[in-house]
Design an enzyme around this catalytic site. Structure first.
Site, PDB file in Angstrom:
ATOM      1  N   ASP A 128      -4.061 -35.502   4.412  1.00  0.00           N
ATOM      2  CA  ASP A 128      -4.883 -36.360   3.564  1.00  0.00           C
ATOM      3  C   ASP A 128      -4.014 -37.423   2.894  1.00  0.00           C
ATOM      4  O   ASP A 128      -2.830 -37.194   2.610  1.00  0.00           O
ATOM      5  CB  ASP A 128      -5.573 -35.539   2.473  1.00  0.00           C
ATOM      6  CG  ASP A 128      -6.689 -34.662   3.010  1.00  0.00           C
ATOM      7  OD1 ASP A 128      -7.179 -34.932   4.124  1.00  0.00           O
ATOM      8  OD2 ASP A 128      -7.066 -33.693   2.309  1.00  0.00           O
ATOM      9  N   GLU A 155      -3.022 -30.816   8.425  1.00  0.00           N
ATOM     10  CA  GLU A 155      -3.058 -30.174   7.115  1.00  0.00           C
ATOM     11  C   GLU A 155      -4.179 -29.161   6.987  1.00  0.00           C
ATOM     12  O   GLU A 155      -3.951 -28.013   6.592  1.00  0.00           O
ATOM     13  CB  GLU A 155      -3.217 -31.236   6.010  1.00  0.00           C
ATOM     14  CG  GLU A 155      -3.351 -30.631   4.623  1.00  0.00           C
ATOM     15  CD  GLU A 155      -3.736 -31.644   3.558  1.00  0.00           C
ATOM     16  OE1 GLU A 155      -4.065 -31.204   2.442  1.00  0.00           O
ATOM     17  OE2 GLU A 155      -3.700 -32.861   3.820  1.00  0.00           O
ATOM     18  N   TYR A 174       0.813  -1.217   0.000  1.00  0.00           N
ATOM     19  CA  TYR A 174       0.000   0.000   0.000  1.00  0.00           C
ATOM     20  C   TYR A 174       0.849   1.272   0.000  1.00  0.00           C
ATOM     21  O   TYR A 174       0.318   2.365  -0.189  1.00  0.00           O
ATOM     22  CB  TYR A 174      -0.974  -0.002   1.177  1.00  0.00           C
ATOM     23  CG  TYR A 174      -2.181  -0.864   0.906  1.00  0.00           C
ATOM     24  CD1 TYR A 174      -3.120  -0.490  -0.055  1.00  0.00           C
ATOM     25  CD2 TYR A 174      -2.380  -2.070   1.569  1.00  0.00           C
ATOM     26  CE1 TYR A 174      -4.220  -1.283  -0.340  1.00  0.00           C
ATOM     27  CE2 TYR A 174      -3.476  -2.874   1.295  1.00  0.00           C
ATOM     28  CZ  TYR A 174      -4.398  -2.468   0.342  1.00  0.00           C
ATOM     29  OH  TYR A 174      -5.481  -3.262   0.060  1.00  0.00           O
TER      30      TYR A 174
END
Length: 391
Positions: free
Chosen positions: A272, A219, A133
């Site tokens: 997973d 995860e 910014y």
């Protein structure tokens, strides 16, 4: 318009040169930090880059910046005690000031270098969002700033946190853990109803107190929240759970490393049973190509794969309806993972991944709910940890 902003930047360089020629002394004492790089040394490295630019300009030559290539596996070597680290003779990418395709990036790098110089010189901090910014038209996007900050860190051979540029953390942490932030704020992670955001300044954390028996990297945020709701950290034994909400940000990785260095307890990964989850675990354990220049402070080589294992899917007879066929992209990622240099030192992982190749299916951690709603927290994880002798 871009040309005028670049011209303004070179005007700033002239002012910066005048400051250097006046031999301004930076009276910041070298404090002991993890990297053992003091403020004055960082300023000197930035000055050397700027002086190189000024010298080229004084000779009517086009300045060029050389950035280590952070996207090539050819620039990375593997050390089992460290992980993926950038090779000393890695190739570089030249960012030229006289080339239309790179002059904008050249200008952006110099602008951020000047911002970093002032931050380090004044012992103040700014977030990457603050920098964006500061000049949104020049930078174009937040992602551009993020990449350039890492490029500068690699070019100067200085860890990003030592550049006084902070990143907003996306990770969460909970469990048997208390510590003090750099400003003296006491953080208590014991609450079972709400997690604590991972600090944006891991280097400033001190006075860590914990009786945790292990750290569990989770995860996904959804699984993390499930463990939180089930009060997992208190029911089984004192422990700490942390999530980077998918691919981990640098602060989440730094926090895991900080806990490992301080507490000297086992670190487990719950991901997973798919190529994406395995790669996320590998980032925590071995690091990534893009951040290989910071491997010493980011990797945790002791990370162990607790689950979900491809072999668990068969052993537990997870219903077929909960299994998902591997996509073409999954198969390609799996092939890529099996070729990674660190797989040679993990024969058990290799077998699990080959089993996934053969079965041609994957599964999310949530698939265990198909066996029983509370299977993950009340049966799967406790049995895994007890079988391994960790609790």
């Amino acid at each position: 318009m871009m040309g005028s902003r670049v011209a303004e930047l070179f005007s700033e360089i002239d002012k910066f040169r005048a400051q250097l020629l006046q031999n301004v002394e930076v009276m910041t004492e070298c404090q002991h930090v993890e990297t053992e790089i003091c403020h004055k040394e960082i300023l000197t490295r930035i000055e050397n880059v700027i002086l190189g630019v000024v010298t080229s300009l004084s000779k009517d030559e086009a300045p060029v910046l050389a950035l280590p290539n952070r996207s090539s596996w050819a620039n990375v070597s593997f050390d089992s005690a460290i992980g993926l680290q950038m090779s000393s003779g890695s190739s570089v990418t030249s960012i030229r000031s006289d080339c239309a395709s790179s002059v904008t990036k050249f200008a952006r790098i110099l602008k951020i270098l000047l911002v970093i110089y002032r931050l380090v010189q004044s012992s103040s901090y700014a977030t990457k969002r603050d920098i964006y910014y500061n000049n949104t038209q020049l930078f174009g996007s937040q992602k551009t700033v993020d990449g350039i900050v890492d490029d500068i860190s690699s070019m100067l051979k200085v860890p990003r946190r030592s550049l006084h540029v902070l990143a907003t953390s996306k990770g969460l942490i909970s469990g048997d853990l208390c510590y003090l932030e750099e400003d003296g704020t006491r953080i208590d992670c014991h609450s079972s109803s709400a997690a604590v955001a991972v600090s944006s300044n891991i280097g400033g954390i001190r006075n860590i107190v914990s009786s945790a028996k292990f750290v569990l990297i989770v995860e996904k945020d959804a699984t993390f929240q499930r463990l939180l709701d089930d009060d997992f950290c208190a029911k089984l034994c004192p422990c700490i759970i942390i999530t980077g909400k998918g691919v981990p940000d640098v602060n989440s990785r730094l926090m895991v490393r900080k806990l490992w260095d301080t507490l000297h307890i086992p670190i487990f990964a719950l991901v997973d049973a798919d190529p994406h989850g395995i790669e996320i675990m590998c980032i925590y354990k071995y690091g990534s190509v893009a951040m290989s220049f910071e491997a010493h402070s980011l990797t945790v080589p002791s990370v162990m794969w607790l689950g979900l294992l491809p072999s668990d899917l068969q052993r537990l007879r997870v219903p077929d309806a909960a299994l998902i066929p591997l996509t073409k992209r999954d198969k390609s990622k799996l092939d890529s993972l099996l070729k990674r240099p660190y797989l040679a030192s993990q024969p058990d992982w290799q077998k699990e991944m080959e089993l996934m190749q053969q079965s041609k299916v994957k599964a999310e951690i949530q698939s265990l709910a198909a066996i029983a709603p509370d299977f993950l927290t009340n049966i799967y994880l406790p049995n895994k940890l007890r079988y391994g002798g960790w609790v």
